[in-house]
Design a protein around this motif. Sequence first.
Motif, PDB file in Angstrom:
ATOM      1  N   HIS A   1      -4.171  -2.359   2.752  1.00 45.44           N
ATOM      2  CA  HIS A   1      -4.899  -3.440   3.457  1.00 45.44           C
ATOM      3  C   HIS A   1      -3.896  -4.349   4.153  1.00 45.44           C
ATOM      4  O   HIS A   1      -3.220  -5.149   3.504  1.00 45.44           O
ATOM      5  CB  HIS A   1      -5.724  -4.263   2.451  1.00 45.44           C
ATOM      6  CG  HIS A   1      -6.571  -5.321   3.082  1.00 45.44           C
ATOM      7  ND1 HIS A   1      -7.898  -5.492   2.759  1.00 45.44           N
ATOM      8  CD2 HIS A   1      -6.302  -6.276   4.015  1.00 45.44           C
ATOM      9  CE1 HIS A   1      -8.400  -6.498   3.454  1.00 45.44           C
ATOM     10  NE2 HIS A   1      -7.445  -7.004   4.225  1.00 45.44           N
TER      11      HIS A   1
ATOM     12  N   HIS B   1      -3.077  -6.694   8.012  1.00 47.27           N
ATOM     13  CA  HIS B   1      -3.410  -7.150   9.371  1.00 47.27           C
ATOM     14  C   HIS B   1      -2.136  -7.094  10.195  1.00 47.27           C
ATOM     15  O   HIS B   1      -1.183  -7.833   9.918  1.00 47.27           O
ATOM     16  CB  HIS B   1      -3.941  -8.583   9.334  1.00 47.27           C
ATOM     17  CG  HIS B   1      -5.188  -8.718   8.523  1.00 47.27           C
ATOM     18  ND1 HIS B   1      -6.447  -8.644   9.062  1.00 47.27           N
ATOM     19  CD2 HIS B   1      -5.368  -8.869   7.182  1.00 47.27           C
ATOM     20  CE1 HIS B   1      -7.352  -8.759   8.103  1.00 47.27           C
ATOM     21  NE2 HIS B   1      -6.725  -8.898   6.947  1.00 47.27           N
TER      22      HIS B   1
ATOM     23  N   MET C   1      -6.336  -3.301   9.347  1.00 45.44           N
ATOM     24  CA  MET C   1      -7.616  -3.986   9.511  1.00 45.44           C
ATOM     25  C   MET C   1      -7.971  -4.110  11.000  1.00 45.44           C
ATOM     26  O   MET C   1      -7.087  -4.307  11.838  1.00 45.44           O
ATOM     27  CB  MET C   1      -7.553  -5.360   8.862  1.00 45.44           C
ATOM     28  CG  MET C   1      -7.550  -5.280   7.351  1.00 45.44           C
ATOM     29  SD  MET C   1      -9.084  -4.541   6.738  1.00 45.44           S
ATOM     30  CE  MET C   1      -8.426  -3.336   5.588  1.00 45.44           C
TER      31      MET C   1
ATOM     32  N   LYS D   1     -14.760  -0.984   7.812  1.00 44.01           N
ATOM     33  CA  LYS D   1     -14.619  -2.297   7.169  1.00 44.01           C
ATOM     34  C   LYS D   1     -15.865  -3.134   7.360  1.00 44.01           C
ATOM     35  O   LYS D   1     -16.339  -3.317   8.490  1.00 44.01           O
ATOM     36  CB  LYS D   1     -13.414  -3.033   7.781  1.00 44.01           C
ATOM     37  CG  LYS D   1     -13.181  -4.442   7.241  1.00 44.01           C
ATOM     38  CD  LYS D   1     -12.615  -4.435   5.833  1.00 44.01           C
ATOM     39  CE  LYS D   1     -12.549  -5.818   5.210  1.00 44.01           C
ATOM     40  NZ  LYS D   1     -11.366  -6.575   5.530  1.00 44.01           N
TER      41      LYS D   1
ATOM     42  N   HIS E   1      -9.106  -7.142  -1.707  1.00 42.42           N
ATOM     43  CA  HIS E   1      -8.456  -8.392  -2.138  1.00 42.42           C
ATOM     44  C   HIS E   1      -9.282  -9.180  -3.143  1.00 42.42           C
ATOM     45  O   HIS E   1      -9.684 -10.306  -2.883  1.00 42.42           O
ATOM     46  CB  HIS E   1      -8.073  -9.265  -0.942  1.00 42.42           C
ATOM     47  CG  HIS E   1      -9.119  -9.361   0.155  1.00 42.42           C
ATOM     48  ND1 HIS E   1     -10.417  -9.708  -0.074  1.00 42.42           N
ATOM     49  CD2 HIS E   1      -9.016  -9.153   1.491  1.00 42.42           C
ATOM     50  CE1 HIS E   1     -11.076  -9.710   1.062  1.00 42.42           C
ATOM     51  NE2 HIS E   1     -10.254  -9.375   2.033  1.00 42.42           N
TER      52      HIS E   1
ATOM     53  N   ASP F   1      -2.984  -7.504   2.135  1.00 39.66           N
ATOM     54  CA  ASP F   1      -3.728  -8.448   2.989  1.00 39.66           C
ATOM     55  C   ASP F   1      -2.772  -9.352   3.754  1.00 39.66           C
ATOM     56  O   ASP F   1      -3.107 -10.498   4.068  1.00 39.66           O
ATOM     57  CB  ASP F   1      -4.732  -9.284   2.180  1.00 39.66           C
ATOM     58  CG  ASP F   1      -5.787  -9.916   3.085  1.00 39.66           C
ATOM     59  OD1 ASP F   1      -5.950  -9.457   4.227  1.00 39.66           O
ATOM     60  OD2 ASP F   1      -6.435 -10.890   2.646  1.00 39.66           O
TER      61      ASP F   1
HETATM   62 ZN    ZN Z   1      -7.666  -8.857   5.116  1.00 35.58          ZN
END
Ligand code: ZN
Length: 348
Positions: free
Chosen positions: A17, A19, A43, A103, A178, A251
Amino acid sequence: MNQSPDQITIRQPDDWHVHLRDGDMLRSVATYTARQFARAIVMPNLSPPITGTASAVAYRDRILSAAADHADFTPLMTCYLTDSSDAEDIAQGFNSGVFTAAKLYPANATTNSAHGVTDVANIMPVLERMQKMGMPLLIHGEVTDADVDVFDREAVFIERTLSKVVQQLPELKVVFEHITTAEAVDFVNASGANVGATITPQHLHINRNAMFQGGIRPHAYCLPVAKREQHRLALRKAATSGSVKYFLGTDSAPHEIHAKESACGCAGIFNAPYALESYTTIFDEEGALDKLEGFASIHGPQFYGLPLNEGTVTLQRSKTIVPDAIEAGGTTIVPFHAGQELDWQIVG
Ligand code: ZN
Ligand code: DOR
């Protein structure tokens, strides 16, 4: 696995996961993920979001070019679900190997989620198709109702939405992303093998006090927000338990310093630069270094049905000093653990 108190060698990990953003920010941050991880689930919450195969293929190419100094890095693309997502399009994207997963952002739950799903009922045909194909559904698990306290939004999501999705689609592969609460750990533990969860380094390191330590601390703010200490302890127990349901997902969510240090600061913690050192510190503190490889490098690929990585990474017990800020491509980003020391260092 070769393990000693001061050195540990594990299979190369993946980040399930992350970004990576786009444009200048992508070019600034991609290398931090690509130098530690063989693969990463990327993501799709760009603006506009990645909702179709053509935009995913183009985005993947931009990522590969931004991470060109790590030629072995493989970005795994995800599809952003909206109320009007089409089951056939998503099936094609999955079957052609462009999309690894889809997602689910509840509309307005977080950064760039305005196009997210307003009611799971609207995407039931998509979820049914995903269940049939074995395509994982990745869930940002928070309700968005203004009348639900921000610290309760994950637990309420489990009650109102997630438990129903899992009941109605008992074979659907679900990653509860998360997770931040003991309720989430209980839910995942009680669910079947098709339900797993990612856990970030920040939710293992900090509780909600970190956002208010001596003043307001925007760099400790992410969504879902860190909760009370009892929840952090439940997450540490889950991550280090050896359960195959839990795997690494940073994340990492970079925002430029001024977007964080603002009257209305963005949610997101940039942990990619020292992610593995950060997780290793936790496993060491818990006396569970022997469980690190499972969490970081085995449970994720097994859940996704992908091969394990062949390479290895070696960490040594010695101090890593995390810089106050990272300057890249004309932007300044404050990393997680800024100005602190971590007990582990990557040596090979
Ligand atoms: Zn995220
Ligand atoms: O803190 C967060 N930042 N949580 C999210 O869900 C999104 C992310 C971002 O994209 O900035």
